[in-house]
Scaffold this active site. Structure first.
Site, PDB file in Angstrom:
ATOM      1  N   SER A  66       0.804  -1.233   0.000  1.00 19.13           N
ATOM      2  CA  SER A  66       0.000   0.000   0.000  1.00 19.13           C
ATOM      3  C   SER A  66       0.827   1.269   0.000  1.00 19.13           C
ATOM      4  O   SER A  66       0.267   2.369  -0.144  1.00 19.13           O
ATOM      5  CB  SER A  66      -0.954   0.010   1.200  1.00 19.13           C
ATOM      6  OG  SER A  66      -2.098  -0.770   0.937  1.00 19.13           O
ATOM      7  N   LYS A  69       0.232   3.598  -2.809  1.00 10.47           N
ATOM      8  CA  LYS A  69      -0.805   4.636  -2.787  1.00 10.47           C
ATOM      9  C   LYS A  69      -0.193   6.032  -2.636  1.00 10.47           C
ATOM     10  O   LYS A  69      -0.852   7.030  -2.939  1.00 10.47           O
ATOM     11  CB  LYS A  69      -1.789   4.365  -1.654  1.00 10.47           C
ATOM     12  CG  LYS A  69      -2.646   3.112  -1.836  1.00 10.47           C
ATOM     13  CD  LYS A  69      -3.677   3.006  -0.732  1.00 10.47           C
ATOM     14  CE  LYS A  69      -4.620   1.822  -0.936  1.00 10.47           C
ATOM     15  NZ  LYS A  69      -4.044   0.555  -0.430  1.00 10.47           N
ATOM     16  N   SER A 131      -6.255   4.141   3.872  1.00  7.89           N
ATOM     17  CA  SER A 131      -5.616   3.223   2.927  1.00  7.89           C
ATOM     18  C   SER A 131      -6.648   2.430   2.132  1.00  7.89           C
ATOM     19  O   SER A 131      -6.470   1.248   1.838  1.00  7.89           O
ATOM     20  CB  SER A 131      -4.662   2.262   3.654  1.00  7.89           C
ATOM     21  OG  SER A 131      -3.778   1.651   2.745  1.00  7.89           O
ATOM     22  N   LYS A 233       3.007   6.810   4.895  1.00  8.52           N
ATOM     23  CA  LYS A 233       2.153   5.695   4.493  1.00  8.52           C
ATOM     24  C   LYS A 233       2.753   4.364   4.901  1.00  8.52           C
ATOM     25  O   LYS A 233       3.972   4.191   4.897  1.00  8.52           O
ATOM     26  CB  LYS A 233       1.977   5.710   2.965  1.00  8.52           C
ATOM     27  CG  LYS A 233       0.883   4.829   2.438  1.00  8.52           C
ATOM     28  CD  LYS A 233      -0.483   5.397   2.721  1.00  8.52           C
ATOM     29  CE  LYS A 233      -1.578   4.394   2.397  1.00  8.52           C
ATOM     30  NZ  LYS A 233      -1.601   3.214   3.276  1.00  8.52           N
TER      31      LYS A 233
END
Length: 403
Positions: A66, A69, A131, A233
């Site tokens: 992730s 992202k 997320s 993140k």
């Protein structure tokens, strides 16, 4: 006052470079890389100087999960900056986004309802804070029509901002055999976002977001520690292990940390904090050159002058281990000799600084004055000198003081 030996080795028409050895009155060889982390891949960078303080397998291919992202967000930020999107732009949650990325998919989700239209501002919070895979797919489809098209946009932007070892295949970070990056590239991406979109970057620091009456906390554990963290993140899938891109500010100094491949979320949080704590504590700044100070010279062919002074547009600083020190070396790299005319302010070279065996800094250098095309006789003389003596291949050494 220190004595600095400057050696310039210039190669004809190929790669020209100057090597600058900085011998400071610091103690014996450094211990900085003796710092240990259980993270299989890691990097710690000072945002102000772009200096790398620590790296471990920083250029090894790794799976972003992730953390991809973050690139999804960068593409949207760039579209907003260029006026093609705004916070009030609305995108629809398609059945594909709902089924593939929604609450029933088993991954992280914004829990957006199928066939509803959602403002981009809310989708960004669903993407960054929660997320949400559904948010990522809805953004990709809304911006580019399909997620495959959006992935191509991600790769184009990655190249434009200097991510040299990264390939994206989707907006979510779902596993794909060709979706790879490095912790160095992820650190570059974080730095780019922080510097280019300071207002939009603030979303990464928001601690919670509620959508569809479901309140979720930001998945970044650093935000809930008293260390000055404000982004970025996390990521975790089976292929990647636990990873994190983080940034924190203490005493006006910003550090960026990236780790990946850890076994647990607890290890991810602990190793990221340990790296940041060590970076803030263990280093001090040494200024090598002031803003606008001449760093070196590049050779010029066919110009009114045969050399061009090079400067940085900001101070050249490197962080060195506090109380331990290490040898700092630097070199100027450019393709040369430069061909006249050269305009003042043009980026014509790069300065690379090493601490011991590790590259600590890589920054552009600029022409400090205009070099006009030389007269016919000057151009002819340069050609004759090159043909007869290879003057641009000779090495020169000088000693200067006070840098």
């Amino acid at each position: 006052m220190r004595h600095v030996k400057v050696a310039r080795c210039l190669a004809a028409i190929g790669l020209a470079w100057g090597a600058i050895s900085l011998s400071a009155a610091w103690p014996q060889a450094a211990k900085a890389q003796n710092f240990q982390t259980m993270a299989p891949t890691a990097i710690l960078m000072d945002a102000g100087s772009h200096a790398v303080l620590f790296e471990k397998n920083a250029d090894e291919a790794t799976v972003p999960a992730s953390m991809a992202k973050t690139m999804t967000a960068e593409v949207v930020f760039n579209e907003i900056k260029n006026g093609r999107l705004n916070f009030d732009s609305e995108f629809t949650i398609s059945e594909n986004a709902w089924r593939k990325g929604g609450g029933g998919s088993g991954g992280s989700a914004m829990f957006a309802r199928v066939n509803t239209s959602i403002r981009l501002e809310d989708l960004l919070r669903g993407l960054i804070i929660q997320s949400g895979n559904d948010a990522a797919i809805a953004i990709a489809e809304g911006v580019a029509g399909t997620e495959d098209n959006f992935a191509r946009m991600m790769n184009e932007r990655a190249k434009q901002i200097g991510l040299t070892k990264t390939t994206f295949r989707n907006a979510t970070g779902y596993g794909h055999p060709e979706q790879k990056t490095t912790v160095r590239d992820l650190a570059k991406l974080a730095l780019h976002i922080i510097e280019t979109y300071p207002d939009l970057y603030k979303i990464f620091g928001e601690r919670e977001f509620t959508w569809n009456k479901i309140r979720q906390q930001n998945r970044n554990p650093l935000l809930f520690l008293d260390i000055g963290a404000d982004g970025l993140k996390t990521g975790n899938i089976d292929e990647s292990g636990f990873g994190l891109i983080g940034s924190a500010v203490q005493n006006d100094q910003r550090l960026i940390v990236v780790v990946n491949g850890l076994k647990t979320a607890k290890d991810r949080a602990a190793e990221s904090r340990k790296l940041l704590d060590w970076g803030f504590r263990a280093f001090e700044t040494q200024q090598l050159f002031a803003e606008g100070q001449v760093v070196g010279e590049a050779q010029v062919f066919g110009g009114s002058r045969r050399s061009l002074p090079l400067v940085s547009q900001k101070p050249v600083r490197v962080l060195v281990p506090r109380g331990e020190g290490e040898r700092v070396t630097a070199r100027i790299i450019y393709t040369g000799p430069l061909k006249a005319p050269v305009q003042k302010g043009a980026e014509v070279a790069r300065l690379q600084v090493n601490r011991g065996d590790m590259q600590a800094l890589d920054m552009p250098l600029y022409a400090n004055e205009d070099i006009q095309e030389g007269t016919l006789s000057q151009r002819a003389l340069d050609g004759l000198l090159e043909f007869s003596t290879g003057w641009v291949r000779r090495a020169f050494t000088s000693v200067i003081e006070g840098i």
